[in-house]
Enzyme design. Structure first.
Site, PDB file in Angstrom:
ATOM      1  N   LYS A  37       0.811  -1.193   0.000  1.00  0.00           N
ATOM      2  CA  LYS A  37       0.000   0.000   0.000  1.00  0.00           C
ATOM      3  C   LYS A  37       0.857   1.260   0.000  1.00  0.00           C
ATOM      4  CE  LYS A  37      -1.834  -2.213   3.487  1.00  0.00           C
ATOM      5  NZ  LYS A  37      -2.497  -2.808   4.632  1.00  0.00           N
ATOM      6  N   GLY A  38       2.135   1.073   0.351  1.00  0.00           N
ATOM      7  CA  GLY A  38       2.996   2.225   0.598  1.00  0.00           C
ATOM      8  C   GLY A  38       3.140   3.185  -0.569  1.00  0.00           C
ATOM      9  N   GLU A  93       7.534   2.107  -6.576  1.00  0.00           N
ATOM     10  CA  GLU A  93       7.720   1.669  -5.184  1.00  0.00           C
ATOM     11  C   GLU A  93       7.898   2.876  -4.267  1.00  0.00           C
ATOM     12  OE1 GLU A  93       7.410  -0.153  -2.809  1.00  0.00           O
ATOM     13  OE2 GLU A  93       8.550  -2.006  -2.831  1.00  0.00           O
ATOM     14  N   ASP A  94       7.528   2.702  -3.017  1.00  0.00           N
ATOM     15  CA  ASP A  94       7.727   3.783  -2.054  1.00  0.00           C
ATOM     16  C   ASP A  94       9.200   3.911  -1.676  1.00  0.00           C
ATOM     17  OD1 ASP A  94       7.767   1.343  -0.675  1.00  0.00           O
ATOM     18  OD2 ASP A  94       6.248   1.905   0.792  1.00  0.00           O
ATOM     19  N   ASP A  97      14.888  -0.600   0.266  1.00  0.00           N
ATOM     20  CA  ASP A  97      15.667  -0.721   1.495  1.00  0.00           C
ATOM     21  C   ASP A  97      16.720  -1.814   1.274  1.00  0.00           C
ATOM     22  OD1 ASP A  97      16.218  -0.289   4.242  1.00  0.00           O
ATOM     23  OD2 ASP A  97      14.784  -1.819   4.849  1.00  0.00           O
ATOM     24  N   LYS A 125      17.433   3.695   0.276  1.00  0.00           N
ATOM     25  CA  LYS A 125      18.365   3.641   1.417  1.00  0.00           C
ATOM     26  C   LYS A 125      19.510   2.715   1.028  1.00  0.00           C
ATOM     27  CE  LYS A 125      15.140   3.159   5.102  1.00  0.00           C
ATOM     28  NZ  LYS A 125      14.806   2.468   6.372  1.00  0.00           N
ATOM     29  N   PHE A 146      14.544   4.903   9.876  1.00  0.00           N
ATOM     30  CA  PHE A 146      13.205   4.418   9.557  1.00  0.00           C
ATOM     31  C   PHE A 146      12.270   5.615   9.421  1.00  0.00           C
ATOM     32  CE2 PHE A 146       9.160   2.306   9.928  1.00  0.00           C
ATOM     33  CZ  PHE A 146       9.375   1.176   9.152  1.00  0.00           C
ATOM     34  N   VAL A 147      11.658   5.720   8.278  1.00  0.00           N
ATOM     35  CA  VAL A 147      10.806   6.875   8.004  1.00  0.00           C
ATOM     36  C   VAL A 147       9.350   6.460   7.799  1.00  0.00           C
ATOM     37  CG1 VAL A 147      12.643   8.334   7.055  1.00  0.00           C
ATOM     38  CG2 VAL A 147      11.430   6.743   5.544  1.00  0.00           C
ATOM     39  N   ASP A 153       4.536   3.321   6.370  1.00  0.00           N
ATOM     40  CA  ASP A 153       3.902   3.031   7.667  1.00  0.00           C
ATOM     41  C   ASP A 153       4.876   2.465   8.682  1.00  0.00           C
ATOM     42  OD1 ASP A 153       4.158   0.441   6.278  1.00  0.00           O
ATOM     43  OD2 ASP A 153       3.045  -0.328   8.008  1.00  0.00           O
ATOM     44  N   ARG A 159       0.513   6.414   7.469  1.00  0.00           N
ATOM     45  CA  ARG A 159       0.509   6.499   6.005  1.00  0.00           C
ATOM     46  C   ARG A 159      -0.103   7.809   5.528  1.00  0.00           C
ATOM     47  NH1 ARG A 159       1.753   1.411   3.872  1.00  0.00           N
ATOM     48  NH2 ARG A 159       0.986  -0.402   5.017  1.00  0.00           N
TER      49      ARG A 159
HETATM   50  P1  IMP Z   1      13.123  -4.108   1.097  1.00  0.00           P
HETATM   51  O1  IMP Z   1      12.591  -5.391   0.580  1.00  0.00           O
HETATM   52  O2  IMP Z   1      13.993  -4.297   2.300  1.00  0.00           O
HETATM   53  O3  IMP Z   1      13.784  -3.238   0.062  1.00  0.00           O
HETATM   54  O4  IMP Z   1      11.934  -3.336   1.732  1.00  0.00           O
HETATM   55  C1  IMP Z   1      10.996  -2.702   1.027  1.00  0.00           C
HETATM   56  C2  IMP Z   1       9.772  -2.480   1.871  1.00  0.00           C
HETATM   57  O5  IMP Z   1      10.068  -2.377   3.286  1.00  0.00           O
HETATM   58  C3  IMP Z   1       9.192  -1.160   1.484  1.00  0.00           C
HETATM   59  O6  IMP Z   1       8.322  -1.307   0.391  1.00  0.00           O
HETATM   60  C4  IMP Z   1       8.513  -0.732   2.759  1.00  0.00           C
HETATM   61  O7  IMP Z   1       7.237  -1.291   2.822  1.00  0.00           O
HETATM   62  C5  IMP Z   1       9.356  -1.317   3.868  1.00  0.00           C
HETATM   63  N1  IMP Z   1      10.300  -0.319   4.400  1.00  0.00           N
HETATM   64  C6  IMP Z   1      11.650  -0.315   4.285  1.00  0.00           C
HETATM   65  N2  IMP Z   1      12.194   0.749   4.891  1.00  0.00           N
HETATM   66  C7  IMP Z   1      11.166   1.434   5.417  1.00  0.00           C
HETATM   67  C8  IMP Z   1      11.076   2.661   6.171  1.00  0.00           C
HETATM   68  O8  IMP Z   1      12.055   3.361   6.485  1.00  0.00           O
HETATM   69  N3  IMP Z   1       9.814   3.040   6.539  1.00  0.00           N
HETATM   70  C9  IMP Z   1       8.704   2.334   6.213  1.00  0.00           C
HETATM   71  N4  IMP Z   1       8.741   1.206   5.501  1.00  0.00           N
HETATM   72  C10 IMP Z   1       9.961   0.754   5.108  1.00  0.00           C
HETATM   73 MG    MG Z   2       6.175  -1.189   0.576  1.00  0.00          MG
END
Ligand code: IMP
Ligand code: MG
Length: 169
Positions: A37-38, A93-94, A97, A125, A146-147, A153, A159
């Protein structure tokens, strides 16, 4: 909580991203795939900033594991409504990470035969990356904090904030 990116900063950057995407896709009709949903607020504002005919669809994935850490296992929660054969895909994508979610999505979507696939992420990030993924359009590169807000969220909350803030700061 400390404002990292104000609504005005976010909106100004999204306008630039939209203009760049519109310039890159002059000959094609981009098909935007938003990750629920992000990415919802970003998807809406980015789509409006792209002055071209385009189509939209949404997909939802969840990573198994705790709220602030990605475990690396990704589960498809809601699939797309439309097929991707021959389309010019832009995954929206939001935040990227560890990169695990995006890596999973790219592999899943590429197997469906799009003509091209690019990625737009509002935030990145890089310090936390576990797998290398190419992001074609990055809104902002941020530190390892963490944002929340503007779609992002913590346990499904925040959100609805207009700004992006550092959780707990
Ligand atoms: P990844 O698979 O580790 O790249 O994570 C991606 C997902 O983790 C994002 O789509 C977010 O839903 C969540 N996420 C990662 N970092 C943050 C953050 O700082 N705040 C909120 N959600 C995050
Ligand atoms: Mg997400």
């Amino acid at each position: 909580m400390k404002v990292l990116l104000s609504s005005d900063q976010i909106q100004a950057r999204i306008l630039e991203m939209g203009q760049q995407i519109a310039a890159d896709y002059k000959e094609a009709e981009p098909h935007l795939v938003g990750v629920l949903k992000g990415a919802c607020p970003f998807m809406t504002d980015l789509a409006q900033a792209i002055d071209l005919p385009l189509t939209l669809d949404y997909i939802a994935v969840s990573s198994y594991g705790k709220a602030t850490k990605s475990s690396g296992e990704v589960k498809l929660v809601k699939d797309l409504d439309q097929g991707l054969d021959g389309r010019d895909l832009v995954v929206v994508e939001d935040i990227v990470d560890t990169g695990l979610t995006l890596n999973y999505l790219i592999n899943l979507l590429k197997a469906r035969g799009p003509r091209s696939l690019k990625v737009a992420a509002l935030l990145s990030k890089p310090a936390r990356r576990l797998v290398s993924v190419h992001v074609d359009y990055v809104g902002f590169t941020i530190e390892d904090e963490f944002v929340v807000g503007y779609g992002l969220d913590y346990n499904e909350r925040y959100r609805n904030l207009k700004d992006i803030v550092v959780y707990g700061a």
